[in-house]
Design a protein around this motif. Structure first.
Motif, PDB file in Angstrom:
ATOM      1  N   ALA A 143       0.823  -1.213   0.000  1.00 19.85           N
ATOM      2  CA  ALA A 143       0.000   0.000   0.000  1.00 19.85           C
ATOM      3  C   ALA A 143       0.855   1.260   0.000  1.00 19.85           C
ATOM      4  O   ALA A 143       0.516   2.253  -0.633  1.00 19.85           O
ATOM      5  N   ARG A 144       1.974   1.226   0.702  1.00 21.44           N
ATOM      6  CA  ARG A 144       2.835   2.402   0.819  1.00 21.44           C
ATOM      7  C   ARG A 144       3.980   2.420  -0.191  1.00 21.44           C
ATOM      8  O   ARG A 144       4.811   3.318  -0.164  1.00 21.44           O
ATOM      9  N   ASP A 145       4.033   1.399  -1.051  1.00 19.86           N
ATOM     10  CA  ASP A 145       5.113   1.326  -2.036  1.00 19.86           C
ATOM     11  C   ASP A 145       6.469   1.377  -1.302  1.00 19.86           C
ATOM     12  O   ASP A 145       7.334   2.180  -1.623  1.00 19.86           O
ATOM     13  N   GLY A 146       6.609   0.470  -0.330  1.00 20.72           N
ATOM     14  CA  GLY A 146       7.796   0.529   0.540  1.00 20.72           C
ATOM     15  C   GLY A 146       9.013  -0.154  -0.036  1.00 20.72           C
ATOM     16  O   GLY A 146       9.712  -0.876   0.682  1.00 20.72           O
ATOM     17  N   PHE A 147       9.251   0.041  -1.326  1.00 26.93           N
ATOM     18  CA  PHE A 147      10.408  -0.583  -1.978  1.00 26.93           C
ATOM     19  C   PHE A 147      10.601   0.045  -3.335  1.00 26.93           C
ATOM     20  O   PHE A 147       9.722   0.742  -3.834  1.00 26.93           O
ATOM     21  N   GLN A 148      11.778  -0.251  -3.906  1.00 25.03           N
ATOM     22  CA  GLN A 148      11.965   0.143  -5.288  1.00 25.03           C
ATOM     23  C   GLN A 148      12.409  -1.087  -6.073  1.00 25.03           C
ATOM     24  O   GLN A 148      11.612  -1.715  -6.732  1.00 25.03           O
ATOM     25  N   CYS A 149      13.653  -1.553  -5.884  1.00 26.29           N
ATOM     26  CA  CYS A 149      14.052  -2.762  -6.605  1.00 26.29           C
ATOM     27  C   CYS A 149      13.513  -4.019  -5.937  1.00 26.29           C
ATOM     28  O   CYS A 149      13.366  -5.054  -6.572  1.00 26.29           O
ATOM     29  N   GLY A 150      13.271  -3.951  -4.633  1.00 24.18           N
ATOM     30  CA  GLY A 150      12.659  -5.081  -3.940  1.00 24.18           C
ATOM     31  C   GLY A 150      13.621  -6.075  -3.324  1.00 24.18           C
ATOM     32  O   GLY A 150      13.193  -6.992  -2.632  1.00 24.18           O
ATOM     33  N   TYR A 151      14.909  -5.911  -3.573  1.00 28.42           N
ATOM     34  CA  TYR A 151      15.855  -6.927  -3.097  1.00 28.42           C
ATOM     35  C   TYR A 151      15.905  -6.987  -1.567  1.00 28.42           C
ATOM     36  O   TYR A 151      16.007  -8.054  -0.984  1.00 28.42           O
ATOM     37  N   CYS A 152      15.846  -5.849  -0.909  1.00 30.63           N
ATOM     38  CA  CYS A 152      15.933  -5.838   0.556  1.00 30.63           C
ATOM     39  C   CYS A 152      14.590  -6.111   1.212  1.00 30.63           C
ATOM     40  O   CYS A 152      14.509  -6.277   2.426  1.00 30.63           O
ATOM     41  N   THR A 153      13.519  -6.143   0.399  1.00 30.06           N
ATOM     42  CA  THR A 153      12.155  -6.142   0.945  1.00 30.06           C
ATOM     43  C   THR A 153      11.813  -7.352   1.832  1.00 30.06           C
ATOM     44  O   THR A 153      11.252  -7.161   2.911  1.00 30.06           O
TER      45      THR A 153
END
Lengths: 219, 328
Positions: A143-153
Motif C-alpha cells: 500500500a505504501r510502495d515501501g520498496f523500489q528494486c525489492g531486493y531488501c524487501t
C-alpha cells in the motif's frame, strides 16, 4: 549448487537461465554477486566435506536435509530448500536482506549455521501470508510502495514483523528517552532506529517507515 | 570457510572438556562475530562446540542484591529485562547502542565480551597484523588508524575492543564466572578479563583454552545516576569512536563518588580510575569534569588518524558527567 528434492518452486536463477528476455543482462552478474562466500569455500577445501543429516522446521513444515556443517541457515534456505525469498546481500550481517524469524525473533540468517537451528520454528518471508491473504506488514509495504528494486524487501518485512513484536513487548531502543518506561510509542525516530539493521540501497526509507507505521497502527 | 565438525554441547562441563580436547576447537554461541570471521578465514576452527542451548540463559537475583546474568542470555533479552532497565539503565543503554536488532537477538553475553576487534587490518588477510598472525607486524600503526586505541596500546597492536556492553559492565564492577574442563570454576573481575596487547596482541583474555564463561554477576547497583553515551560515525548501527559510561553519586553540591569507564579507546573497556579519584569530594562543576577528563586521558597517545579521539574522549566525558549529575 546441488538441486535437491526439497525445492518447492523455481529459483530466480532457474528463471534467469531459462532465457527470460529481461534476465539476459542479469544472468551474467547475479550468480557471481550472490555467492561470494561459496567461491572462497570451494577454493579452500579440496575434498568434499562430510555432511550432517538434520531436520529444520520452516514455515510450519519439517524438512529433512543433509548439509555440510558450514552451511549457513541462509544458504540452506536458498540453495537446498528452494526458499529463495530470503536474500543474500552482504553475507556478513550488515545489510539485513537475509532476515528471518526464529521462534518469532528476527535474526540474520547469514550469520548462523543451519545445524544450530534444529528444533527451532523458522519463519521466512514465504511463511508470512496465510493463503492469498498477505501479512499486515506485507500489505502495508504494498500500500505504501515501501520498496523500489525489492531486493531488501523480504528482509525488511521479516525484520519489521519481529520489530513490532519487540515493541509490543515494551522493549526500549536507543531512541527511547527512558529505557525503564513500560511501553513504547513507535515514533518515526523509533522505527528508524529499530530498523537500522536493514539497509535499502534504493533509499526507499520514507515509504518503508510509513508502511511500518501503518502496520503498527493496524491501518 | 574452512571445514569443521560440529557438536551441540550437553552440559557446561562437557562443552569445556570438548573444546579443551582439541587445540583448534572453539565454542560457538550467537555466532554473529565468529561466523563472520570464519567466512573470511580469519578464524579457522576445526571443531565447533555449540553452547547456545545450554541452560545458562537466565537472569537471577543474587543474595547480595545484584543480578547474575547467564552467559547465554541474548543481548536483546538482557537489554529488555525490567530489572536491568530500572536498576542498571546504563547497561541497557550500552546494549541498545550496539549492533542491530537482529544481531542483539542472537549475540550472547559471553560472546559480546569475547568478540574480536574490528580493526580493518585484522580483517584484511593481505595485510600484516600481529593479532591475526603473530609476529607479522601492525599495519595500523602507519595506516588508516582513526578508529584505533589511544590508551594502553603497544608497538605491536593499537586495536580497540569494540563492545559497548563491556564498557557499562566495567563501570558496574561486573565479575565473570568461568568453568574449566575439569569442572573448576573461578571468578574474574571484568577489569582483569581482557589483556592489554603488549607484545602478544593475539592473546586477548586471561581465559585458558576450554575455559568457558558461565555467567556475569552484577553487584548491587551503586548509588548515583547512570549514563552511557556513545559517539560514532553514524547515528545507528556503528561501533563507538568513543563512549563513556558514568555513575555519579552526589551529596549536596559535591560528588561523593564516581565510576567511569570508556569504550573505543583501548584493547579493553577502560576504567578511568584517575578521573574517579579526581572527582571524589569535588564540587560538581564543569571545572571538575574537565579535570577528570584531563586525568583520564593524561597518558593518551595518538597515532595520526586517531589524534582526534583524545579531545573527543575528553569532551564526551565532560558531557556524560554533566548529564549524570543533572538529576543525581
Amino acid at each position: 549448487m546441488a538441486e535437491t528434492d526439497y525445492r518447492n518452486g523455481p529459483t530466480r536463477r532457474a528463471v534467469l537461465e531459462g532465457g527470460v528476455a529481461t534476465g539476459v543482462l542479469l544472468a551474467t552478474s547475479i550468480p557471481a554477486y550472490a555467492e561470494p562466500a561459496g567461491a572462497v569455500s570451494a577454493a579452500a577445501s579440496a575434498a568434499p566435506a562430510p555432511t550432517m543429516p538434520m531436520t529444520l522446521r520452516i514455515n510450519a513444515k519439517d524438512l529433512s536435509v543433509e548439509l555440510d556443517p558450514r552451511t549457513t541457515l541462509l544458504d540452506a534456505l536458498r540453495n537446498h530448500l528452494g526458499l529463495t525469498g530470503s536474500k543474500k546481500g552482504c553475507d556478513h550481517g550488515q545489510c539485513g536482506a537475509c532476515t528471518v524469524l526464529v521462534d518469532g525473533r528476527r535474526i540474520n540468517s547469514c550469520l548462523t549455521l543451519a545445524a544450530m537451528h534444529e528444533g527451532d520454528e523458522i519463519t521466512t518471508v514465504e511463511g508470512l501470508a496465510v493463503g492469498d491473504r498477505l501479512h499486515p506488514v506485507q500489505a502495508a509495504f504494498v500500500a505504501r510502495d515501501g520498496f523500489q528494486c525489492g531486493y531488501c524487501t523480504p528482509g525488511q518485512i521479516c525484520s519489521a514483523v519481529g520489530m513490532l513484536g519487540e515493541a509490543r513487548a515494551g522493549w526500549p531502543s536507543h531512541a527511547s528517552a527512558d529505557v525503564a518506561a513500560a511501553s513504547v510509542a513507535l515514533t518515526d525516530a523509533e522505527i528508524r532506529e529499530r530498523m537500522s539493521g536493514n539497509i535499502c540501497r534504493c533509499a526507499a526509507y520514507p515509504n518503508i517507515v510509513a508502511a511500518i507505521r501503518d502496520a503498527a497502527e493496524g491501518a | 570457510m574452512q571445514s569443521f565438525t560440529y557438536e551441540r554441547a550437553a552440559s557446561a562441563e562437557q562443552a569445556a572438556a570438548a573444546v579443551a580436547a582439541q587445540p583448534d576447537a572453539k565454542f560457538i554461541s550467537g555466532g554473529t562475530n565468529l561466523l563472520d570471521l570464519m567466512k573470511l578465514e580469519i578464524e579457522r576452527p576445526a571443531h565447533l562446540v555449540d553452547i547456545s542451548r545450554l541452560p545458562l540463559d537466565r537472569i537471577e537475583e543474587t543474595a547480595a542484591g545484584g543480578l547474575r546474568v547467564g552467559a547465554q542470555v541474548r543481548n536483546s533479552d538482557l537489554a529488555a529485562d525490567p530489572r536491568v532497565r530500572s536498576r542498571y539503565p546504563m547497561l541497557t543503554q550500552a546494549l541498545l547502542a550496539g549492533a542491530s536488532g537482529q544481531i542483539r537477538n542472537k549475540a550472547s553475553t559471553s560472546g559480546n565480551l569475547l568478540q574480536r576487534t574490528r580493526c580493518p587490518y585484522f580483517y584484511d588477510r593481505n595485510m600484516p597484523c600481529n593479532k591475526r598472525e603473530q609476529g607479522s607486524g601492525c599495519a595500523a600503526l602507519q595506516g588508516f588508524n582513526r578508529t584505533h586505541a589511544v590508551l594502553g596500546a603497544s608497538e605491536a597492536c593499537i586495536a580497540v575492543h569494540p563492545s559497548d556492553m563491556a564498557v557499562a559492565m566495567a563501570g558496574l564492577d561486573a565479575r565473570i564466572e568461568t568453568i574449566s574442563p575439569g569442572g573448576e570454576t573461578r571468578t574474574i573481575p571484568i577489569g582483569d578479563l581482557h589483556r592489554l596487547p603488549e607484545a602478544t596482541p593475539h592473546v586477548e583474555t586471561v581465559l585458558g583454552h576450554g575455559e568457558m564463561i558461565a555467567a556475569v554477576t552484577l553487584p548491587p547497583p551503586p548509588p548515583g545516576r547512570q549514563v552511557y553515551r556513545k559517539v560514532r560515525d553514524r547515528a545507528s548501527y556503528a561501533f563507538a569512536l568513543v563512549s563513556v559510561a558514568a555513575i555519579v553519586e552526589k551529596s549536596g553540591d559535591r560528588i561523593r563518588s564516581a565510576r567511569i569507564a570508556m569504550g573505543g579507546v583501548a584493547a579493553r573497556p577502560w576504567r578511568a580510575t584517575e578521573a574517579e579519584r579526581t572527582l571524589a569530594g569535588a564540587v560538581a562543576s564543569d571545572g571538575a569534569f574537565t579535570d577528570a577528563a584531563e586525568a583520564a586521558l593524561a597518558g593518551a597517545v595518538g597515532h595520526g588518524g586517531n589524534d582526534f579521539k583524545i579531545p573527543l574522549a575528553k569532551r564526551t566525558m565532560r558531557h556524560t558527567l554533566a548529564a549524570a549529575v543533572e538529576s543525581a
